[in-house]
Design a protein around this motif. Structure first.
Motif, PDB file in Angstrom:
ATOM      1  N   ARG A  55       1.422 -12.006  -5.097  1.00 32.88           N
ATOM      2  CA  ARG A  55       1.232 -10.594  -4.996  1.00 32.88           C
ATOM      3  C   ARG A  55       2.280  -9.612  -6.318  1.00 32.88           C
ATOM      4  N   SER A 122      -7.578  -2.214   0.451  1.00 37.70           N
ATOM      5  CA  SER A 122      -7.369  -3.899   0.845  1.00 37.70           C
ATOM      6  C   SER A 122      -7.532  -4.251   2.321  1.00 37.70           C
ATOM      7  N   GLN A 127      -3.377  -2.023   0.681  1.00 38.15           N
ATOM      8  CA  GLN A 127      -2.976  -1.585  -0.447  1.00 38.15           C
ATOM      9  C   GLN A 127      -4.353  -0.843  -1.178  1.00 38.15           C
ATOM     10  N   PHE A 129      -6.795   0.532  -4.044  1.00 35.95           N
ATOM     11  CA  PHE A 129      -7.186   0.089  -5.595  1.00 35.95           C
ATOM     12  C   PHE A 129      -8.309   1.191  -5.977  1.00 35.95           C
ATOM     13  N   LYS A 134      -9.790  -5.147 -10.581  1.00 35.21           N
ATOM     14  CA  LYS A 134      -8.586  -5.809  -9.868  1.00 35.21           C
ATOM     15  C   LYS A 134      -9.088  -6.480  -8.495  1.00 35.21           C
ATOM     16  N   LEU A 135     -10.126  -6.292  -8.216  1.00 30.64           N
ATOM     17  CA  LEU A 135     -10.554  -6.787  -6.944  1.00 30.64           C
ATOM     18  C   LEU A 135     -11.526  -8.116  -6.939  1.00 30.64           C
ATOM     19  N   GLU A 173      -7.672  -7.844  -3.178  1.00 24.28           N
ATOM     20  CA  GLU A 173      -6.883  -7.992  -4.495  1.00 24.28           C
ATOM     21  C   GLU A 173      -6.852  -9.347  -4.808  1.00 24.28           C
ATOM     22  N   SER A 175      -5.178 -11.599  -6.286  1.00 23.14           N
ATOM     23  CA  SER A 175      -3.784 -12.305  -6.046  1.00 23.14           C
ATOM     24  C   SER A 175      -4.047 -12.918  -4.667  1.00 23.14           C
TER      25      SER A 175
END
Length: 211
Positions: A55, A122, A127, A129, A134-135, A173, A175
């Motif tokens: 994260r 998300s 969060q 975005f 980034k997804l 995300e 991560s």
């Protein structure tokens, strides 16, 4: 030994982490104790969990990314089709369809008609975005998990349908998606919306007739 030197040593000991469960290297890779580079990583930022490290913007080493799925006998991503498909033949593959359907803002497309900006919340963290790059598009019920729980007996057509079924897909995300890997409910839950995640996971199992 002088008093000042003894004091300096005590302060160093107090400030050092007693045990770094996860080390984020200077190159941004997250190593837990299962990593072969854990012991040799000397310059690092310490995290309590692998999820915390990811994260923060960290990444998994290459061998860790493929370790879990490569250990599933007979599984390859191609058994579920070659990447995202354009199921309804409207010019948008499944990734683009999910980004469009789960967007809550104004979509922006590039010159090739691919989504580059919007607004996504998300499902795994809550969060927000706005940059599509980034997804990841995650399978709630992972493909390799499905393979070892019965999908290896399915037809190729059914596996490809499963891989592109939007009911099993969420834009999240990268991560957190990579920290999840191919884990089932007994091994992994998202930081947020855990009850909703469980319900959705079980719904997919029922829809596809998993035992």
């Amino acid at each position: 030994m002088s008093f000042n030197l003894r004091l300096l040593l005590v302060l160093c000991l107090l400030s050092a982490p007693a045990h770094a469960l996860v080390k984020k290297s200077s190159s941004g890779l997250c190593h837990d104790e299962s990593s072969r580079y854990y012991a040799t990583t000397q310059h690092f930022t310490a995290f309590n969990t692998l999820d915390d490290c990811l994260r923060s913007g960290g990444k998994l080493p290459k061998q860790a990314k493929s370790q879990s799925s490569s250990q599933v006998a007979g599984y390859t991503r191609e058994k579920f089709g070659h990447g995202w498909q354009d199921v309804d033949r409207d010019g948008y593959d499944t990734r683009q369809e999910v980004l469009m359907s789960q967007n809550t803002g104004t979509l922006v497309f590039n010159s090739k008609g691919r989504v580059i900006h919007g607004k996504w919340i998300s499902f795994y963290s809550g969060q927000v975005f706005t940059d599509a790059s980034k997804l990841d598009i995650d399978h709630v019920v992972p493909l390799s998990w499905a393979w070892k729980h019965g999908a290896d007996k399915w037809s190729q057509e059914k596996r490809e349908q499963f891989a592109n079924d939007e009911r099993n897909l969420v834009a999240v995300e990268a991560s957190i998606n990579r920290s999840k890997g191919d884990k089932g409910l007994d091994e992994w839950l998202p930081p947020s919306n855990q009850q909703q995640y469980k319900a959705r996971f079980m719904r997919i199992l029922k829809l596809y007739g998993f035992s």
